[in-house]
Design an enzyme around this catalytic site. Structure first.
Site, short mmCIF file in Angstrom:
data_model
loop_
_atom_site.label_atom_id
_atom_site.label_comp_id
_atom_site.label_asym_id
_atom_site.label_seq_id
_atom_site.Cartn_x
_atom_site.Cartn_y
_atom_site.Cartn_z
N ASP A 20 6.61 -40.78 -39.10
CA ASP A 20 6.14 -39.53 -38.50
C ASP A 20 7.09 -38.38 -38.82
O ASP A 20 8.28 -38.58 -39.02
CB ASP A 20 6.02 -39.73 -36.98
CG ASP A 20 5.17 -38.65 -36.33
OD1 ASP A 20 4.42 -37.95 -37.04
OD2 ASP A 20 5.25 -38.51 -35.09
N LEU A 51 9.31 -59.51 -50.15
CA LEU A 51 8.86 -58.69 -49.02
C LEU A 51 7.35 -58.50 -49.03
O LEU A 51 6.76 -58.20 -50.07
CB LEU A 51 9.52 -57.30 -49.13
CG LEU A 51 9.08 -56.25 -48.12
CD1 LEU A 51 9.72 -56.48 -46.76
CD2 LEU A 51 9.43 -54.85 -48.61
N HIS A 53 4.01 -34.80 -46.78
CA HIS A 53 3.52 -36.16 -47.02
C HIS A 53 4.07 -36.69 -48.36
O HIS A 53 4.42 -37.85 -48.49
CB HIS A 53 2.00 -36.20 -47.02
CG HIS A 53 1.41 -35.82 -45.68
ND1 HIS A 53 1.86 -36.36 -44.50
CD2 HIS A 53 0.42 -34.95 -45.34
CE1 HIS A 53 1.17 -35.84 -43.49
NE2 HIS A 53 0.30 -34.98 -43.97
#
Ligand code: IPE
Ligand code: IPE
Ligand code: MG
Length: 254
Positions: free
Chosen positions: A33, A144, A50
């Protein structure tokens, strides 16, 4: 444009000294955020925020891989984010496609498995196609697992799970007496992963915003005022160090 971003972002190399490598959280979830506020402070359009946020994703994925984190779940687009102006939603969707196209080979080289949670059937078909492609390319990796939460909402996920449970009961595949917490977990998008150990939210907001409501029952929460584009491995390592100081009792006593 790239050089401006690099110039604006504080480059902060991490040192992972005195991190306990035997107590790395298995599953880290992050509410990414603060992109919009990062851009606004620089008089840039929100979409540049973004874009800068994607750079942070690159760094954090790399560091999690190196540290041996098994699951990293990133909140990228919520079921509520459709309320945003169409231009911003489109920009986010395009950025997702760009990220997957540009990054899949590198992620693959680094043994990362690409996955998603959320109802992606509502995303533009281009996004769905790139996600499926990236998942296919990386499916045999063993490192991962990078989960992108897309059109994800904890309540929506639970609703979809309930619908499927009821369906299976109606079709006789499931007995009501078999419904327990474990079974409910197995009907969620995160069915094949352990619950998050550590939930990180940058940007100063102290809320969950409909993220992983069922799964974070016993996650350790870590908040920071840093905006996501300014978030670096140093912050991640601090969060892990703090996590390692916590006494996880799960309702019991030590
Ligand atoms: C998070 O940044 C990214 C998404 C929700 C897609 P925001 O866009 O929410 O940034 P702020 O909160 O407005 O600063
Ligand atoms: C949460 O951030 C969703 C994502 C990071 C994808 P928001 O910016 O949408 O959350 P609120 O509106 O501040 O709760
Ligand atoms: Mg926000």
């Amino acid at each position: 444009m790239e050089w401006i971003l690099n110039k604006l972002r504080k480059k902060d190399e991490s040192d992972n000294i005195d991190i306990d490598m035997s107590n790395i959280p298995q599953h880290i979830a992050i509410i990414m955020d603060g992109n919009g506020r990062w851009a606004k402070r620089r008089n840039l359009p929100r979409t540049m925020g973004h874009r800068a946020g994607v750079e942070t994703i690159r760094e954090i994925v790399k560091t999690c891989s190196k540290l041996g984190v098994k699951y990293l779940t990133l909140y990228a687009f919520s079921t509520e984010n459709w309320k945003r102006p169409k231009e911003e939603v489109n920009a986010l969707m395009n950025l997702l496609v760009e990220y997957l196209r540009g990054e899949v080979d590198e992620l693959n080289k680094n043994n990362v498995i690409i996955n998603w949670i959320g109802d992606i059937s509502k995303l533009p078909s281009m996004c769905q196609a790139e996600l499926i492609r990236a998942k296919e390319i990386t499916k045999n990796n063993t490192g991962l697992m990078l989960n992108l939460a897309l059109n994800y909402g904890g309540r929506d996920e639970i609703k979809r799970g309930i619908v499927n449970i009821v369906k299976d009961v109606k079709e006789g595949k499931l007995n009501i007496n078999d419904i327990n917490e474990e079974l409910i977990s197995s009907y969620l998008d995160t069915s094949k992963m352990p619950d998050p150990d550590l939930l990180i939210r940058p940007s100063g907001e102290l809320r969950i915003s409909n993220f992983l409501l069922w799964q974070i029952a016993y996650a350790e929460l870590w908040f920071s005022d840093v905006l996501w584009p300014d978030f670096t491995s140093k912050h991640l390592i601090q969060a892990i160090k703090d996590y390692q100081m916590r006494d996880r009792r799960f309702g019991g006593i030590k």
